[in-house]
Write a protein that holds these residues in place. Structure first.
Motif, PDB file in Angstrom:
ATOM      1  N   ASP A  22      99.469  -8.577  -3.954  1.00 41.69           N
ATOM      2  CA  ASP A  22      98.752  -8.047  -2.795  1.00 41.69           C
ATOM      3  C   ASP A  22      98.951  -8.955  -1.579  1.00 41.69           C
ATOM      4  OD1 ASP A  22      97.824  -5.949  -4.255  1.00 41.69           O
ATOM      5  OD2 ASP A  22      95.819  -6.752  -4.565  1.00 41.69           O
ATOM      6  N   THR A  23      98.788 -10.272  -1.810  1.00 41.05           N
ATOM      7  CA  THR A  23      98.898 -11.239  -0.711  1.00 41.05           C
ATOM      8  C   THR A  23     100.287 -11.211  -0.092  1.00 41.05           C
ATOM      9  OG1 THR A  23      97.265 -12.682  -1.765  1.00 41.05           O
ATOM     10  CG2 THR A  23      98.692 -13.675  -0.106  1.00 41.05           C
ATOM     11  N   ARG A  24     101.322 -11.287  -0.937  1.00 40.48           N
ATOM     12  CA  ARG A  24     102.698 -11.354  -0.437  1.00 40.48           C
ATOM     13  C   ARG A  24     103.118 -10.050   0.238  1.00 40.48           C
ATOM     14  NH1 ARG A  24     106.746 -12.223   1.814  1.00 40.48           N
ATOM     15  NH2 ARG A  24     108.457 -13.609   1.223  1.00 40.48           N
ATOM     16  N   ILE A  25     102.797  -8.918  -0.397  1.00 44.45           N
ATOM     17  CA  ILE A  25     103.213  -7.623   0.150  1.00 44.45           C
ATOM     18  C   ILE A  25     102.450  -7.299   1.425  1.00 44.45           C
ATOM     19  CG2 ILE A  25     103.260  -5.142  -0.290  1.00 44.45           C
ATOM     20  CD1 ILE A  25     103.814  -5.838  -3.252  1.00 44.45           C
ATOM     21  N   VAL A  26     101.133  -7.564   1.430  1.00 39.05           N
ATOM     22  CA  VAL A  26     100.342  -7.332   2.636  1.00 39.05           C
ATOM     23  C   VAL A  26     100.844  -8.210   3.776  1.00 39.05           C
ATOM     24  CG1 VAL A  26      98.068  -7.647   3.690  1.00 39.05           C
ATOM     25  CG2 VAL A  26      98.264  -6.502   1.485  1.00 39.05           C
ATOM     26  N   GLY A  27     101.095  -9.502   3.486  1.00 36.95           N
ATOM     27  CA  GLY A  27     101.571 -10.407   4.519  1.00 36.95           C
ATOM     28  C   GLY A  27     102.929 -10.005   5.065  1.00 36.95           C
ATOM     29  N   SER A  28     103.823  -9.531   4.205  1.00 34.11           N
ATOM     30  CA  SER A  28     105.175  -9.183   4.626  1.00 34.11           C
ATOM     31  C   SER A  28     105.255  -7.841   5.336  1.00 34.11           C
ATOM     32  CB  SER A  28     106.109  -9.165   3.403  1.00 34.11           C
ATOM     33  OG  SER A  28     106.164 -10.432   2.785  1.00 34.11           O
ATOM     34  N   THR A  29     104.420  -6.883   4.922  1.00 29.02           N
ATOM     35  CA  THR A  29     104.528  -5.530   5.478  1.00 29.02           C
ATOM     36  C   THR A  29     103.526  -5.229   6.587  1.00 29.02           C
ATOM     37  OG1 THR A  29     103.054  -4.657   3.758  1.00 29.02           O
ATOM     38  CG2 THR A  29     105.429  -4.624   3.306  1.00 29.02           C
ATOM     39  N   LEU A  30     102.349  -5.840   6.505  1.00 31.02           N
ATOM     40  CA  LEU A  30     101.291  -5.532   7.471  1.00 31.02           C
ATOM     41  C   LEU A  30     101.006  -6.664   8.451  1.00 31.02           C
ATOM     42  CD1 LEU A  30      98.768  -3.714   5.076  1.00 31.02           C
ATOM     43  CD2 LEU A  30     100.485  -2.690   6.585  1.00 31.02           C
ATOM     44  N   GLY A  31     101.485  -7.892   8.141  1.00 33.81           N
ATOM     45  CA  GLY A  31     101.334  -9.004   9.076  1.00 33.81           C
ATOM     46  C   GLY A  31     100.185  -9.940   8.761  1.00 33.81           C
ATOM     47  N   GLU A  32     100.110 -11.031   9.570  1.00 36.22           N
ATOM     48  CA  GLU A  32      99.128 -12.092   9.335  1.00 36.22           C
ATOM     49  C   GLU A  32      97.681 -11.629   9.480  1.00 36.22           C
ATOM     50  OE1 GLU A  32     102.016 -12.993  10.711  1.00 36.22           O
ATOM     51  OE2 GLU A  32     102.648 -14.673   9.439  1.00 36.22           O
ATOM     52  N   VAL A  33      97.426 -10.706  10.415  1.00 43.65           N
ATOM     53  CA  VAL A  33      96.054 -10.240  10.622  1.00 43.65           C
ATOM     54  C   VAL A  33      95.540  -9.513   9.376  1.00 43.65           C
ATOM     55  CG1 VAL A  33      94.571  -8.692  11.964  1.00 43.65           C
ATOM     56  CG2 VAL A  33      96.263 -10.110  13.124  1.00 43.65           C
ATOM     57  N   LEU A  35      96.688  -9.905   6.360  1.00 42.13           N
ATOM     58  CA  LEU A  35      96.581 -10.910   5.305  1.00 42.13           C
ATOM     59  C   LEU A  35      95.290 -11.698   5.448  1.00 42.13           C
ATOM     60  CD1 LEU A  35      97.717 -12.420   2.906  1.00 42.13           C
ATOM     61  CD2 LEU A  35      99.083 -13.816   4.481  1.00 42.13           C
ATOM     62  N   ALA A  36      94.935 -12.053   6.684  1.00 44.33           N
ATOM     63  CA  ALA A  36      93.669 -12.751   6.914  1.00 44.33           C
ATOM     64  C   ALA A  36      92.480 -11.865   6.546  1.00 44.33           C
ATOM     65  CB  ALA A  36      93.575 -13.178   8.379  1.00 44.33           C
ATOM     66  N   VAL A 110      82.869 -12.453   8.871  1.00 37.57           N
ATOM     67  CA  VAL A 110      84.152 -11.769   9.057  1.00 37.57           C
ATOM     68  C   VAL A 110      84.235 -11.289  10.508  1.00 37.57           C
ATOM     69  CG1 VAL A 110      85.569  -9.807   8.373  1.00 37.57           C
ATOM     70  CG2 VAL A 110      84.257 -11.052   6.655  1.00 37.57           C
ATOM     71  N   SER A 111      85.285 -11.682  11.217  1.00 36.38           N
ATOM     72  CA  SER A 111      85.403 -11.385  12.639  1.00 36.38           C
ATOM     73  C   SER A 111      85.664  -9.896  12.884  1.00 36.38           C
ATOM     74  CB  SER A 111      86.523 -12.211  13.267  1.00 36.38           C
ATOM     75  OG  SER A 111      87.764 -11.907  12.653  1.00 36.38           O
ATOM     76  N   GLU A 112      85.382  -9.450  14.104  1.00 41.28           N
ATOM     77  CA  GLU A 112      85.491  -8.029  14.434  1.00 41.28           C
ATOM     78  C   GLU A 112      86.922  -7.500  14.281  1.00 41.28           C
ATOM     79  OE1 GLU A 112      83.870  -7.027  18.200  1.00 41.28           O
ATOM     80  OE2 GLU A 112      81.869  -7.828  17.761  1.00 41.28           O
ATOM     81  N   ASN A 113      87.911  -8.314  14.634  1.00 45.41           N
ATOM     82  CA  ASN A 113      89.292  -7.826  14.557  1.00 45.41           C
ATOM     83  C   ASN A 113      89.772  -7.673  13.117  1.00 45.41           C
ATOM     84  OD1 ASN A 113      89.323 -10.746  14.350  1.00 45.41           O
ATOM     85  ND2 ASN A 113      91.546 -10.636  14.519  1.00 45.41           N
ATOM     86  N   LEU A 114      89.104  -8.348  12.170  1.00 43.11           N
ATOM     87  CA  LEU A 114      89.468  -8.230  10.758  1.00 43.11           C
ATOM     88  C   LEU A 114      88.579  -7.243   9.999  1.00 43.11           C
ATOM     89  CD1 LEU A 114      89.932 -12.027   9.823  1.00 43.11           C
ATOM     90  CD2 LEU A 114      91.657 -10.428  10.656  1.00 43.11           C
ATOM     91  N   TYR A 115      87.430  -6.912  10.599  1.00 41.00           N
ATOM     92  CA  TYR A 115      86.374  -6.189   9.873  1.00 41.00           C
ATOM     93  C   TYR A 115      86.828  -4.876   9.230  1.00 41.00           C
ATOM     94  CZ  TYR A 115      81.536  -5.028   8.746  1.00 41.00           C
ATOM     95  OH  TYR A 115      80.381  -4.744   8.077  1.00 41.00           O
ATOM     96  N   PRO A 116      87.469  -3.954   9.971  1.00 44.72           N
ATOM     97  CA  PRO A 116      87.821  -2.659   9.344  1.00 44.72           C
ATOM     98  C   PRO A 116      88.733  -2.819   8.129  1.00 44.72           C
ATOM     99  CG  PRO A 116      88.026  -2.534  11.728  1.00 44.72           C
ATOM    100  CD  PRO A 116      87.848  -3.984  11.404  1.00 44.72           C
ATOM    101  N   ILE A 256      92.517 -19.319   8.229  1.00 41.61           N
ATOM    102  CA  ILE A 256      92.168 -18.412   7.130  1.00 41.61           C
ATOM    103  C   ILE A 256      93.401 -18.122   6.270  1.00 41.61           C
ATOM    104  CG2 ILE A 256      91.364 -16.090   6.530  1.00 41.61           C
ATOM    105  CD1 ILE A 256      89.681 -16.131   9.092  1.00 41.61           C
ATOM    106  N   VAL A 257      94.539 -17.857   6.927  1.00 40.79           N
ATOM    107  CA  VAL A 257      95.777 -17.594   6.191  1.00 40.79           C
ATOM    108  C   VAL A 257      96.194 -18.823   5.392  1.00 40.79           C
ATOM    109  CG1 VAL A 257      98.247 -17.103   6.417  1.00 40.79           C
ATOM    110  CG2 VAL A 257      96.583 -15.831   7.787  1.00 40.79           C
ATOM    111  N   ALA A 258      96.100 -20.010   6.007  1.00 39.66           N
ATOM    112  CA  ALA A 258      96.457 -21.255   5.317  1.00 39.66           C
ATOM    113  C   ALA A 258      95.570 -21.482   4.100  1.00 39.66           C
ATOM    114  CB  ALA A 258      96.336 -22.439   6.278  1.00 39.66           C
ATOM    115  N   HIS A 259      94.276 -21.258   4.280  1.00 40.50           N
ATOM    116  CA  HIS A 259      93.349 -21.458   3.160  1.00 40.50           C
ATOM    117  C   HIS A 259      93.590 -20.430   2.065  1.00 40.50           C
ATOM    118  CE1 HIS A 259      89.724 -22.945   1.201  1.00 40.50           C
ATOM    119  NE2 HIS A 259      89.381 -21.683   0.980  1.00 40.50           N
TER     120      HIS A 259
END
Length: 429
Positions: A22-33, A35-36, A110-116, A256-259
């Motif tokens: 999930d982590t790798r595919i989400v990060g590669s296809t959907l981006g850092e936001v 993934l965070a 959880v910040s507003e830009n990540l919430y949905p 958040i991504v680093a952690h």
């Protein structure tokens, strides 16, 4: 012990692949936001799944004891009670957590830009948590009778399916982070079905009938006593992690991504500790039932030797190939992400000898019936991490998060060492 532990270890590795995929595919296809967004809610699923895993492992300890006594009727009753109690507990957790999900995400900052995206992902995971419980229950029961290979085979098949479903839901159906979650849930459900069919045809003692669900209150009490003890042990640990996550979510997307990357690698690095813990809980439970305490003592020594050797290996990895591993998990090349995660790993892994001992000792205690000391130890971890968030993080920022766990590990191992040395299994005949 190694013969028992190796399939369990491989099984846990493939189980980790669920979240790593999930982590790798989400990060590669959907981006850092995105993934965070997934990373900001991981502590919720870790807490609740950890609670249910502890609950079912506690049930399995009683199955192992009955297996050591060769009492098939009691085994069937114990298995029936385990499935019944596990099911009702999982349903209650699902209903409560989904109902209060907005409040939980607010508490996690959880910040507003990540919430949905965060809400979509974790809601799907929570709705499928009963399937996760059943897999852990079936796998624990099979391990209790010495069968560690079958759960591994079913898990490998489900893990491969999970990867294909991740790609299908995200790239073809465009379901975003929720698709990654549903891929995990569906794959876990497949492994549950396979486990059930195998147990029914392979082990006559697991062919539970309707009458087996009419269980005496004493057995239900023993099951919940053992299960809740291990569940509390696990959940107190994860409540501490949840407390840390509330602070981490205020540090920005890169942190958040680093952690998230550091914690995913930490889960992998600590996998042998968890495996040997499961092994010692089953091993000590069987030998307690068979009245062979001398084997328990010898098992502890061997398990501590193995965890120490693995700790040395992990230290070498964290000081040589950490940046490569971080990239493999996240797909990110951002220097701040790599440097932050690498710092976390280099500091934490030096202290790995301590959590290795913690896992071995507290699971052994669960297996021989000491249900209080492991909970006390885990309670110290919760108190320590909450104290870090309140008193240390405001001044040291993310560095306080990094050093919190080594400090807490040293504190929580003390009562385990004291109590195990006082146990009769360490007294000379």
């Amino acid at each position: 012990m190694l013969k028992f532990a190796m399939p369990v270890c491989l099984g846990n590795i493939f189980q980790l692949f669920y979240s790593l995929a999930d982590t790798r595919i989400v990060g590669s296809t959907l981006g850092e936001v995105s993934l965070a967004a997934v990373g900001s809610t991981t502590s919720i699923s870790t807490l609740l799944i950890g609670f249910l895993s502890g609950l079912t492992n506690g049930f399995a300890v009683l199955v192992a004891q009955q297996f050591g006594e060769k009492n098939e009727n009691r085994i069937r009753k114990t298995v029936a009670g385990s499935l019944l109690l596990g099911f009702f507990t999982a349903v209650i957790i699902t209903v409560v957590s989904v109902f209060f999900l907005d409040k939980i995400l607010a508490l996690l900052n959880v910040s507003e830009n990540l919430y949905p995206q965060s809400k979509a992902y974790i809601r799907a995971i929570l709705l499928g948590i009963t399937a996760t419980m059943f897999y852990n229950a079936f796998a624990g029961i099979l391990r209790a009778v010495g069968d560690t290979v079958a759960p591994l085979i079913f898990l490998i098949a489900a893990c491969i399916l999970n990867i294909f479903l991740d790609l299908y839901f995200i790239l073809v159906l465009k379901t975003g982070t929720a698709g990654a979650a549903w891929a995990t849930v569906i794959s876990q459900g497949i492994s549950v079905i396979l486990c059930f069919i195998y147990m029914w045809y392979r082990y006559p003692m697991f062919r539970i009938k309707k009458r087996d669900f009419f269980i005496k209150p004493k057995l239900l009490k023993n099951l919940y006593s053992s299960g809740l003890s291990m569940a509390m042990m696990m959940s107190l640990v994860f409540f501490g992690t949840l407390a840390l996550q509330t602070a981490i979510n205020t540090f920005g997307t890169n942190t958040i991504v680093a952690h998230t990357a550091a914690r995913k690698l930490t889960e992998f690095f600590m996998l042998p500790f968890a495996v040997l813990g499961i092994t010692m809980a089953t091993y000590s439970g069987q030998n307690k039932g068979a009245k062979k305490p001398e084997r328990i003592k010898e098992g502890i020594k061997k398990a501590l030797l193995i965890t120490s050797a693995w700790s040395l290996f992990v230290i070498v990895m964290s000081y040589t190939i950490a940046p490569f591993l971080i990239y493999m998990v996240t797909g990110s090349r951002i220097p701040e992400v790599i440097a932050t995660a690498e710092k976390y790993l280099k500091i934490n892994t030096v202290f790995y000898f301590v959590p290795g001992a913690i896992s071995v000792l507290r699971n052994t205690m669960q297996g021989i019936g000491d249900r209080l000391t492991p909970v006390v130890s885990s309670g110290l971890e919760l108190i320590g991490k909450v104290a870090v968030v309140i008193f240390l993080v405001p001044y040291t920022k993310y560095f306080g998060i990094i050093i919190s766990e080594p400090i807490v590990w040293v504190i929580m191992v003390i009562p385990l060492i004291i109590k195990i040395l006082k146990n009769p299994i360490f007294k000379k005949n």
